[in-house]
Scaffold this active site. Structure first.
Site, PDB file in Angstrom:
ATOM      1  N   GLY A   1       0.739  -1.163   0.315  1.00 50.96           N
ATOM      2  CA  GLY A   1       0.023  -0.228  -0.059  1.00 50.96           C
ATOM      3  C   GLY A   1       0.922   1.055  -0.105  1.00 50.96           C
TER       4      GLY A   1
ATOM      5  N   THR B   1       0.397   5.625  -1.427  1.00 49.92           N
ATOM      6  CA  THR B   1      -0.296   6.838  -0.992  1.00 49.92           C
ATOM      7  C   THR B   1      -0.127   6.775   0.645  1.00 49.92           C
ATOM      8  OG1 THR B   1      -2.375   8.211  -0.846  1.00 49.92           O
ATOM      9  CG2 THR B   1      -2.571   5.786  -0.731  1.00 49.92           C
TER      10      THR B   1
ATOM     11  N   SER C   1      -3.868  -0.319  14.501  1.00 50.77           N
ATOM     12  CA  SER C   1      -4.605   0.686  14.725  1.00 50.77           C
ATOM     13  C   SER C   1      -5.261   0.879  16.068  1.00 50.77           C
ATOM     14  CB  SER C   1      -5.824   0.786  13.603  1.00 50.77           C
ATOM     15  OG  SER C   1      -6.875   1.916  13.879  1.00 50.77           O
TER      16      SER C   1
ATOM     17  N   TYR D   1     -13.915  -3.835  11.270  1.00 47.31           N
ATOM     18  CA  TYR D   1     -12.516  -3.131  11.168  1.00 47.31           C
ATOM     19  C   TYR D   1     -11.602  -3.313  12.474  1.00 47.31           C
ATOM     20  CZ  TYR D   1      -8.807   0.483  10.764  1.00 47.31           C
ATOM     21  OH  TYR D   1      -7.727   1.126  10.919  1.00 47.31           O
TER      22      TYR D   1
END
Length: 304
Positions: free
Chosen positions: A20, A23, A144, A170
């Site tokens: 990834g 960006t 996260s 998530y």
């Protein structure tokens, strides 16, 4: 001392694969590694965007197609990397999706669990033998703060087929990232070369929030200058986990500010649930079954 890219040692001669990386956090991670001398592979779904990103980075950068929503693509990417890179020093599992509407990967997995966890699980297993002989090699997986929010490993409904909640899905995927790291480290420990480390970026101002519910997205947009940090800062915990000589396997790095939302990278702790060895080992076994990937490592002993 506050850790920044200024504390990064030169990475000359090291090969880093960053998923990834076209960006956001992945791009900033790849850019800093390349500018510190590493040969960096941008492993991305859209190779055109990857080549555009590579052109913006000073250093030795190449692009490898990788779609984490397809196990066939993961296998093809691993084969491509094996053909061009006989060794890998850093595998940085950075790519991810967040708060997506209900959908599945090409293999039928819930897309957040399939992309964030299973795709990276498979990629790591398929590349690990390229890292194992390399002293100081690391697998860094990005989790996260969301691993604490409505998060659990729902073994009775891993793909959220009965009832889908984007926040809970998530959270499960990010909790899985941590459990994978901790279990991988136990399996790596007897080999003495490669370590597994986790990191999280706090709340960074990237396009990852584009799928957030409107009620969440609007306040983040309005308050971004106050509650978020730029991707350059959000990438620092990953960079520290990847390059700081003092880092140990099984550690977790995040921002040092209030609530770990922003700040400089430091050693942090994850949720109590993430340290459940029994769940970690069960998740590992399920992940092997779902992906068909077996790691070139033995089973880790349970820790009392």
């Amino acid at each position: 001392m506050k850790w920044t890219e200024q504390q990064m040692a030169r990475q000359d001669g090291r090969v880093a694969v960053v998923t990834g990386a076209n960006t956001g956090l992945g791009f900033e991670t790849a850019r800093q590694l390349a500018e510190h001398g590493a040969s960096v592979v941008l492993a991305v779904r859209d190779t055109a965007k990857g080549k555009t990103a590579a052109a913006r980075i000073n250093g030795d950068v190449s692009v490898q197609e990788l779609d984490l929503t397809s196990l066939d693509s993961v296998r093809a990417a691993a084969a491509g990397l094996r053909a061009t890179h006989p060794r890998i020093d850093l595998l940085i599992n950075n790519a991810g999706v967040m708060y997506t509407p209900k959908q599945t990967t090409r293999d039928g997995f819930e897309v957040q669990f399939g992309t964030n966890h299973l795709g990276h699980f498979a990629l790591t297993g398929l590349l690990l033998d390229l890292l194992l002989p390399v002293p100081g090699s690391r697998v860094v997986t990005v989790s996260s703060v969301g691993h604490r929010i409505r998060a659990a490993i729902h073994f009775d409904d891993l793909q959220f087929e009965r009832s889908y909640g984007r926040v809970a899905a998530y959270g499960q995927s990010k909790l899985a990232n941590l459990m994978f790291t901790y279990e991988l480290q136990r399996r790596l420990a007897p080999h003495g070369t490669t370590v597994a480390v986790a990191a999280h970026p706090g709340v960074s101002n990237t396009e990852l929030v584009r799928n957030s519910p409107a009620a969440v997205r609007a306040p983040i947009t309005w308050l971004a200058p106050v509650i978020t940090q730029p991707a350059t800062a959000g990438a620092l915990p990953t960079l520290r986990a990847a390059t700081d000589p003092s880092v140990l396997g099984g550690q977790y790095y995040g921002p040092d500010g209030l609530g770990e939302v922003r700040g400089y990278p430091r050693l942090v702790t994850s949720s109590p649930e993430s340290y459940d060895v029994g769940v970690q080992q069960r998740l590992w076994a399920v992940s092997e079954d779902l992906t068909g990937v077996r790691f070139p490592l033995g089973r880790a002993a349970a820790v009392a």
